[in-house]
Design a protein around this motif. Sequence first.
Motif, short mmCIF file in Angstrom:
data_model
loop_
_atom_site.label_atom_id
_atom_site.label_comp_id
_atom_site.label_asym_id
_atom_site.label_seq_id
_atom_site.Cartn_x
_atom_site.Cartn_y
_atom_site.Cartn_z
N ASP A 241 0.85 -1.19 0.00
CA ASP A 241 0.00 0.00 0.00
C ASP A 241 0.89 1.24 0.00
OD1 ASP A 241 -1.97 1.82 0.20
OD2 ASP A 241 -2.55 1.34 2.25
N LEU A 242 1.06 1.79 -1.16
CA LEU A 242 1.91 2.96 -1.35
C LEU A 242 1.39 4.16 -0.56
CD1 LEU A 242 4.19 2.50 -3.35
CD2 LEU A 242 2.98 3.88 -4.99
N GLY A 243 0.08 4.39 -0.65
CA GLY A 243 -0.52 5.60 -0.08
C GLY A 243 -0.35 5.68 1.42
N THR A 244 -0.76 4.62 2.14
CA THR A 244 -0.68 4.63 3.60
C THR A 244 0.77 4.80 4.03
OG1 THR A 244 -2.52 3.12 3.62
CG2 THR A 244 -1.32 3.36 5.65
N SER A 245 1.66 4.14 3.33
CA SER A 245 3.07 4.22 3.66
C SER A 245 3.57 5.66 3.57
CB SER A 245 3.81 3.30 2.69
OG SER A 245 5.15 3.60 2.66
N LEU A 246 3.21 6.32 2.50
CA LEU A 246 3.62 7.70 2.29
C LEU A 246 3.02 8.63 3.33
CD1 LEU A 246 5.03 9.65 0.33
CD2 LEU A 246 2.92 9.79 -0.94
N LEU A 247 1.72 8.43 3.60
CA LEU A 247 1.00 9.28 4.55
C LEU A 247 1.62 9.17 5.94
CD1 LEU A 247 -1.56 11.04 4.67
CD2 LEU A 247 -2.77 9.03 5.45
N PHE A 248 1.88 7.94 6.33
CA PHE A 248 2.40 7.62 7.65
C PHE A 248 3.76 8.32 7.88
CE2 PHE A 248 4.85 4.35 10.06
CZ PHE A 248 4.14 4.41 11.23
N PHE A 249 4.67 8.17 6.94
CA PHE A 249 5.99 8.74 7.10
C PHE A 249 5.94 10.27 6.98
CE2 PHE A 249 10.35 9.74 5.55
CZ PHE A 249 11.00 9.35 6.70
N GLY A 250 5.18 10.77 6.03
CA GLY A 250 5.07 12.21 5.83
C GLY A 250 4.55 12.92 7.06
N VAL A 251 3.51 12.36 7.69
CA VAL A 251 2.94 12.99 8.86
C VAL A 251 3.93 12.98 10.01
CG1 VAL A 251 1.17 12.72 10.62
CG2 VAL A 251 0.55 12.63 8.24
N PHE A 252 4.67 11.88 10.14
CA PHE A 252 5.65 11.81 11.23
C PHE A 252 6.73 12.88 11.06
CE2 PHE A 252 9.47 10.24 13.35
CZ PHE A 252 8.97 10.08 14.62
N VAL A 253 7.25 13.02 9.86
CA VAL A 253 8.29 14.01 9.63
C VAL A 253 7.75 15.42 9.87
CG1 VAL A 253 9.79 15.03 7.88
CG2 VAL A 253 9.59 12.56 8.06
N ALA A 254 6.53 15.67 9.41
CA ALA A 254 5.94 17.00 9.59
C ALA A 254 5.79 17.31 11.08
CB ALA A 254 4.59 17.08 8.90
#
Lengths: 463, 168
Positions: A241-254
Amino acid sequence: MNAAARLRNPRNVELGMLVFSLVIAMAAYASVGLAHDGQLPAGMVGYGAGLGVLFLAAHLTLRRFARDADPVLLPSVTLINGLGLAIIHRLDLAAADRATRLGIDAPSAAAPPQLTWTAVGVILFVVVLVGVRDHRVLQRFTYTAMLAGLGLLLLPLVPGIGTTINGARIWIRVAGFSFQPGELAKICLLVFFAGYLVVKRDVLALASRRVAGVDLPRARDLGPILVAWAASLAVLVFERDLGTSLLFFGVFVALLYVATERLSWLLIGLGLFASGSFVAWSLFSHVQDRVDIWLHAFAPDNVGDSSYQLVQGLFGMGTGGILGKGLGQGRPDIVPYANTDFIIAAVGEELGLTGLMALLVIYGIIVQRGLRTSIAVRDAFGKLLAAGLAFSLALQVFVVVGGVTRLIPLTGLTMPFLSYGGSSLVSNWVLIALLLRISDAARRPAPTPSASLQDARTQVVRL
Amino acid sequence: MSELTLTIIRLGFLAVLWLFVITAVSVMRSDLFGRRVAPRPSGKKAAAAPTAKNARPVKEAKPPKPAKGKRGVPSSLVVTQGALSGTTVRLAESAVTLGRSQDSTIVLDDDYVSSRHARVFPRDGQWFVEDLGSTNGTYLDRTKVSGAMPVKIGMPIRIGKTVVELRK
């Protein structure tokens, strides 16, 4: 209360805007019917009343339990939800037409279940607002939220209940219901990130070495970001699941950036993201496919095959042009999965660039209200949580719209509140309930201090 | 349905959609540029303000009656001054701790506050405040807290730059 004060009461403003958003949702539904059958749809009164009761219930809950919460959030959300229902209904009609033309059984309609899920979402919205009277309580569940979030994220991998649909293993199927637990995991993990970073941010912000004008953190403080990175890569590898993976990491970094105000975390995050993407791209065929579709969408080999969906979406939006074909007058049903991942293409075709822009501005307003709440709220945990909730919505909208318009590779997330899909809708209603709860704390007027304090003298010694 | 009607519906819908956006933005304007705040009646400052240069008559809100001396059970602890002002904590059976450490009920981010600064707790239906050996001390109204001192509703408790009080 005099007239001016009554007008300024946020709840009255909200009620007015709520009626407005309901009218727009009904107008969308009616114009679909007018364009399709030449008459107003039969169940319109019942549908409008049902939707009205739901949204009124949400409003009355706010009136009772979160008096000072932001007045714009709820109407914006109901507008998007109502518009989504109308478009899903419109795609149902198109699917039914196609079935009659081909002489086959019509596929089951998607709008009625979506309406049911809306009701479930509003009920959970009410439950969250009534149950969580103070968002600071959530901070106590920091590590519980982490366990719950990771558990939910991994649930689809459990054999027996996890199912693979369209190549992604992100669904669980229990008693005939299928659900994407990753959507709820998002909220749990946001609570964890906020609670964790509130405690640890001093260490992450202050212990650093200065290299070439950038404050670099110590190697041992890299732990959390590496764990988040590894976990999101694991989601990518095992659940595809590309989307969840991206969302998860992006939110953490932000959130890391919001908590520490250190640019170095953003740079490290981007570096990890780039290397992770490259590794994923070189190792996994499904990631390569997505990139190939994105870069070579119009290649002759792809157009009729792998990139058919993307290209039809682009043609659809092109057909819509500036003003759109009008609701019920385009052919958005040509795009596969038009009511979930590609609902933006349907909006672009039938409402045109003008309508799509309005929709994006409304998403922007929701995100702005969230970030504004984050600035205004007094406690650090609330600040981080509100920023995280708002940013996760923003990132999700960016990833979906960017994917559909071929700015970035397609990732397969849903449009919050708009797309067909119960899990996404329900968890986004919970997300908005939390945001409104924090916003209530942020906007509550400060109480006046007792008069006797004015003459008080105290001596303050700073050590 | 004639073509014309459908076109009108189509354009009308877009217009209404944007009207919603404009309404939302105009509601938001009020807190982008700040809203007019009626001066707060608070002791000397407020008493001086209207006489200064305020030509426009301002309808003043009735100041809340001082709760001093009123018997009753307090239901919440309110922060009235300081960075957290406006925060309320619902009072239950358990004690409320104030200080800089993260496990306090009210976390005060203030250099003048000790990590475990003070505690407000109930005993036999009466609320008490107790200093937990802080560096700068805790003040109840105007007296420095030593040992456990009973707190009445509306009495200010001072901790560093923060003032809290009990409310009904």
